[in-house]
Design a protein around this motif. Structure first.
Motif, PDB file in Angstrom:
ATOM      1  N   GLY A 134       0.838  -1.194   0.000  1.00 22.40           N
ATOM      2  CA  GLY A 134       0.000   0.000   0.000  1.00 22.40           C
ATOM      3  C   GLY A 134       0.872   1.243   0.000  1.00 22.40           C
ATOM      4  O   GLY A 134       1.675   1.444   0.922  1.00 22.40           O
ATOM      5  N   LEU A 135       0.742   2.087  -1.030  1.00 23.35           N
ATOM      6  CA  LEU A 135       1.658   3.208  -1.245  1.00 23.35           C
ATOM      7  C   LEU A 135       0.897   4.509  -1.488  1.00 23.35           C
ATOM      8  O   LEU A 135      -0.289   4.511  -1.815  1.00 23.35           O
ATOM      9  CB  LEU A 135       2.526   2.934  -2.479  1.00 23.35           C
ATOM     10  N   ALA A 136       1.637   5.613  -1.407  1.00 23.70           N
ATOM     11  CA  ALA A 136       1.126   6.901  -1.867  1.00 23.70           C
ATOM     12  C   ALA A 136       1.310   6.999  -3.379  1.00 23.70           C
ATOM     13  O   ALA A 136       2.137   6.303  -3.970  1.00 23.70           O
ATOM     14  CB  ALA A 136       1.874   8.039  -1.186  1.00 23.70           C
ATOM     15  N   ASP A 137       0.556   7.879  -3.989  1.00 26.62           N
ATOM     16  CA  ASP A 137       0.650   8.029  -5.441  1.00 26.62           C
ATOM     17  C   ASP A 137       2.008   8.542  -5.892  1.00 26.62           C
ATOM     18  O   ASP A 137       2.442   8.271  -7.013  1.00 26.62           O
ATOM     19  CB  ASP A 137      -0.459   8.962  -5.956  1.00 26.62           C
ATOM     20  N   ARG A 138       2.714   9.269  -5.025  1.00 22.21           N
ATOM     21  CA  ARG A 138       4.016   9.817  -5.387  1.00 22.21           C
ATOM     22  C   ARG A 138       5.184   8.938  -4.932  1.00 22.21           C
ATOM     23  O   ARG A 138       6.346   9.362  -4.999  1.00 22.21           O
ATOM     24  CB  ARG A 138       4.184  11.219  -4.791  1.00 22.21           C
ATOM     25  N   ALA A 139       4.897   7.745  -4.479  1.00 27.44           N
ATOM     26  CA  ALA A 139       5.961   6.886  -3.945  1.00 27.44           C
ATOM     27  C   ALA A 139       6.977   6.536  -5.025  1.00 27.44           C
ATOM     28  O   ALA A 139       6.631   6.267  -6.178  1.00 27.44           O
ATOM     29  CB  ALA A 139       5.362   5.609  -3.375  1.00 27.44           C
ATOM     30  N   ALA A 140       8.246   6.543  -4.626  1.00 29.00           N
ATOM     31  CA  ALA A 140       9.309   6.108  -5.537  1.00 29.00           C
ATOM     32  C   ALA A 140       9.179   4.604  -5.779  1.00 29.00           C
ATOM     33  O   ALA A 140       8.600   3.876  -4.958  1.00 29.00           O
ATOM     34  CB  ALA A 140      10.674   6.429  -4.925  1.00 29.00           C
ATOM     35  N   PRO A 141       9.717   4.102  -6.896  1.00 31.89           N
ATOM     36  CA  PRO A 141       9.583   2.672  -7.214  1.00 31.89           C
ATOM     37  C   PRO A 141      10.535   1.778  -6.446  1.00 31.89           C
ATOM     38  O   PRO A 141      10.577   0.569  -6.689  1.00 31.89           O
ATOM     39  CB  PRO A 141       9.896   2.637  -8.714  1.00 31.89           C
ATOM     40  N   THR A 142      11.288   2.334  -5.495  1.00 29.93           N
ATOM     41  CA  THR A 142      12.344   1.585  -4.805  1.00 29.93           C
ATOM     42  C   THR A 142      11.839   0.277  -4.211  1.00 29.93           C
ATOM     43  O   THR A 142      12.451  -0.795  -4.394  1.00 29.93           O
ATOM     44  CB  THR A 142      12.947   2.446  -3.684  1.00 29.93           C
ATOM     45  N   LEU A 143      10.726   0.338  -3.481  1.00 28.89           N
ATOM     46  CA  LEU A 143      10.229  -0.844  -2.776  1.00 28.89           C
ATOM     47  C   LEU A 143       9.706  -1.891  -3.743  1.00 28.89           C
ATOM     48  O   LEU A 143      10.074  -3.077  -3.665  1.00 28.89           O
ATOM     49  CB  LEU A 143       9.142  -0.426  -1.780  1.00 28.89           C
ATOM     50  N   ALA A 184      11.571  15.282   5.932  1.00 29.83           N
ATOM     51  CA  ALA A 184      11.360  13.874   6.271  1.00 29.83           C
ATOM     52  C   ALA A 184      10.906  13.051   5.076  1.00 29.83           C
ATOM     53  O   ALA A 184      10.696  11.841   5.202  1.00 29.83           O
ATOM     54  CB  ALA A 184      10.336  13.755   7.397  1.00 29.83           C
ATOM     55  N   SER A 185      10.758  13.687   3.915  1.00 27.05           N
ATOM     56  CA  SER A 185      10.351  12.951   2.718  1.00 27.05           C
ATOM     57  C   SER A 185      10.735  13.747   1.483  1.00 27.05           C
ATOM     58  O   SER A 185      10.880  14.981   1.529  1.00 27.05           O
ATOM     59  CB  SER A 185       8.837  12.706   2.709  1.00 27.05           C
ATOM     60  N   GLY A 186      10.885  13.034   0.383  1.00 31.03           N
ATOM     61  CA  GLY A 186      11.141  13.704  -0.879  1.00 31.03           C
ATOM     62  C   GLY A 186       9.985  14.575  -1.307  1.00 31.03           C
ATOM     63  O   GLY A 186      10.182  15.635  -1.918  1.00 31.03           O
ATOM     64  N   SER A 187       8.746  14.142  -1.009  1.00 29.06           N
ATOM     65  CA  SER A 187       7.567  14.930  -1.377  1.00 29.06           C
ATOM     66  C   SER A 187       7.607  16.308  -0.742  1.00 29.06           C
ATOM     67  O   SER A 187       7.231  17.308  -1.367  1.00 29.06           O
ATOM     68  CB  SER A 187       6.287  14.199  -0.952  1.00 29.06           C
ATOM     69  N   PRO A 209      19.467   9.537   2.421  1.00 29.78           N
ATOM     70  CA  PRO A 209      20.038   9.854   1.110  1.00 29.78           C
ATOM     71  C   PRO A 209      19.005   9.964  -0.006  1.00 29.78           C
ATOM     72  O   PRO A 209      19.183  10.766  -0.926  1.00 29.78           O
ATOM     73  CB  PRO A 209      21.011   8.702   0.860  1.00 29.78           C
ATOM     74  N   THR A 210      17.935   9.184   0.052  1.00 26.16           N
ATOM     75  CA  THR A 210      16.917   9.276  -0.994  1.00 26.16           C
ATOM     76  C   THR A 210      16.246  10.640  -0.961  1.00 26.16           C
ATOM     77  O   THR A 210      16.086  11.297  -2.005  1.00 26.16           O
ATOM     78  CB  THR A 210      15.864   8.167  -0.817  1.00 26.16           C
ATOM     79  N   THR A 211      15.856  11.088   0.231  1.00 32.35           N
ATOM     80  CA  THR A 211      15.252  12.416   0.374  1.00 32.35           C
ATOM     81  C   THR A 211      16.248  13.498  -0.024  1.00 32.35           C
ATOM     82  O   THR A 211      15.878  14.488  -0.683  1.00 32.35           O
ATOM     83  CB  THR A 211      14.772  12.625   1.819  1.00 32.35           C
ATOM     84  N   ALA A 212      17.505  13.322   0.356  1.00 30.75           N
ATOM     85  CA  ALA A 212      18.533  14.305  -0.003  1.00 30.75           C
ATOM     86  C   ALA A 212      18.684  14.412  -1.517  1.00 30.75           C
ATOM     87  O   ALA A 212      18.798  15.513  -2.073  1.00 30.75           O
ATOM     88  CB  ALA A 212      19.862  13.931   0.638  1.00 30.75           C
ATOM     89  N   ASP A 213      18.677  13.274  -2.206  1.00 33.67           N
ATOM     90  CA  ASP A 213      18.810  13.289  -3.664  1.00 33.67           C
ATOM     91  C   ASP A 213      17.637  14.015  -4.309  1.00 33.67           C
ATOM     92  O   ASP A 213      17.812  14.810  -5.244  1.00 33.67           O
ATOM     93  CB  ASP A 213      18.890  11.856  -4.201  1.00 33.67           C
ATOM     94  N   VAL A 214      16.428  13.745  -3.823  1.00 31.13           N
ATOM     95  CA  VAL A 214      15.249  14.424  -4.372  1.00 31.13           C
ATOM     96  C   VAL A 214      15.341  15.924  -4.136  1.00 31.13           C
ATOM     97  O   VAL A 214      15.053  16.731  -5.026  1.00 31.13           O
ATOM     98  CB  VAL A 214      13.955  13.857  -3.737  1.00 31.13           C
ATOM     99  N   ALA A 215      15.750  16.309  -2.932  1.00 31.16           N
ATOM    100  CA  ALA A 215      15.879  17.730  -2.609  1.00 31.16           C
ATOM    101  C   ALA A 215      16.893  18.407  -3.526  1.00 31.16           C
ATOM    102  O   ALA A 215      16.636  19.505  -4.054  1.00 31.16           O
ATOM    103  CB  ALA A 215      16.275  17.899  -1.148  1.00 31.16           C
ATOM    104  N   ARG A 216      18.029  17.776  -3.726  1.00 29.27           N
ATOM    105  CA  ARG A 216      19.068  18.378  -4.580  1.00 29.27           C
ATOM    106  C   ARG A 216      18.599  18.472  -6.022  1.00 29.27           C
ATOM    107  O   ARG A 216      18.860  19.470  -6.708  1.00 29.27           O
ATOM    108  CB  ARG A 216      20.359  17.574  -4.457  1.00 29.27           C
ATOM    109  N   ARG A 217      17.913  17.432  -6.505  1.00 29.25           N
ATOM    110  CA  ARG A 217      17.395  17.492  -7.875  1.00 29.25           C
ATOM    111  C   ARG A 217      16.341  18.589  -8.020  1.00 29.25           C
ATOM    112  O   ARG A 217      16.115  19.093  -9.128  1.00 29.25           O
ATOM    113  CB  ARG A 217      16.798  16.134  -8.280  1.00 29.25           C
ATOM    114  N   SER A 218      15.726  18.962  -6.897  1.00 34.48           N
ATOM    115  CA  SER A 218      14.722  20.025  -6.907  1.00 34.48           C
ATOM    116  C   SER A 218      15.347  21.407  -6.749  1.00 34.48           C
ATOM    117  O   SER A 218      14.637  22.409  -6.701  1.00 34.48           O
ATOM    118  CB  SER A 218      13.707  19.790  -5.778  1.00 34.48           C
ATOM    119  N   GLY A 219      16.660  21.463  -6.644  1.00 41.28           N
ATOM    120  CA  GLY A 219      17.353  22.734  -6.561  1.00 41.28           C
ATOM    121  C   GLY A 219      17.658  23.221  -5.167  1.00 41.28           C
ATOM    122  O   GLY A 219      18.079  24.368  -4.985  1.00 41.28           O
ATOM    123  N   LEU A 220      17.491  22.352  -4.150  1.00 45.82           N
ATOM    124  CA  LEU A 220      17.741  22.739  -2.769  1.00 45.82           C
ATOM    125  C   LEU A 220      19.145  22.314  -2.348  1.00 45.82           C
ATOM    126  O   LEU A 220      19.597  21.217  -2.700  1.00 45.82           O
ATOM    127  CB  LEU A 220      16.703  22.116  -1.838  1.00 45.82           C
TER     128      LEU A 220
END
Length: 246
Positions: A134-143, A184-187, A209-220
């Motif tokens: 059971g996932l959120a719609d924005r969940a990464a495909p990792t799992l 606490a999340s990439g979202s 690291p996953t959240t950090a990568d998303v943040a950096r790709r978002s320009g943060l």
């Protein structure tokens, strides 16, 4: 040792509701600036998906949820299927799932990430173990991808939606005037970038690291990443970052 190392410091939290992170930061003496950047929502499609998932749980061996929101939507259905083994990302999520399902959660990774849950799962019987996630719609495909690679037959269900929220001008000013922000999340990082832009407090801490990568790709500009990928680890990392000399 200073029992309240964050006295005089302001820290932004971004989850939908105040929770464990806010409490830990407050206990450390921080002034918490709560600016929710995501909203959890249901619609006809997600409600139908949850109902359909409940109808097929009997055909699965495992139920996995990645948040308390997923646990709340799937846990009661799991109570009717005693054979179903349970796994969750995070201790708070596991506690919610166990309470609703009426039995313990078997697998909770030491580090609260989807990748660590994949590693913590036992080796499946060859080609025969079925997992419903059971996932959120924005969940990464990792799992889902990780479990599939390990040999599980995976059914992914979009159990709820995470919608980005735009803060008010007052909230935006308070957020940018703080000493630190914890993601606490990439979202939440994506929502910050879309609602506020690349401007941030001087200290930006990601839960992992996953959240950090998303943040950096978002320009943060992420300045710190928690070693312990949990809410407690995030709070501890914020405390260390703000307690250290510049």
């Amino acid at each position: 040792m200073n029992a309240a190392p964050l006295v005089g410091r302001r820290v932004v939290t971004t989850r939908e509701q105040r929770g464990e992170l806010d409490a830990l930061l407050t206990a450390a003496g921080a002034e918490v600036v709560h600016v929710p950047l995501i909203e959890i929502a249901d619609d006809d499609e997600t409600r139908a998906a949850v109902r359909a998932a409940a109808d097929v749980l009997a055909d699965h061996d495992w139920l996995i949820v990645t948040s308390r929101h997923g646990a709340r939507r799937m846990g009661r259905a799991a109570a009717a299927h005693g054979h179903l083994r349970l796994a969750a990302v995070g201790t708070a999520t596991a506690a919610e799932l166990a309470d609703l399902a009426g039995r313990p959660v078997e697998v909770v990774p030491d580090r609260q990430t989807a990748a660590h849950l994949v590693d913590a799962m036992p080796a499946p019987a060859s080609g025969s173990e079925r997992v419903l996630v059971g996932l959120a719609d924005r969940a990464a495909p990792t799992l889902v991808d990780g479990l599939t690679r390990r040999g599980y037959r995976v059914t992914a269900v979009t159990a709820y939606r995470t919608r980005l929220r735009r803060p008010s001008a007052t909230e935006r000013a308070a957020a940018l005037g703080a000493d630190a922000v914890g993601f606490a999340s990439g979202s939440a990082a994506i929502a910050w970038a879309q609602a506020i832009g690349s401007d941030t407090p001087a200290v930006v801490v990601a839960i992992g690291p996953t959240t950090a990568d998303v943040a950096r790709r978002s320009g943060l500009a992420v300045t710190h990443v928690a070693d312990d990928h949990s809410v407690a680890g995030l709070a501890a990392c914020i405390s260390r970052a703000l307690s250290s000399p510049p």
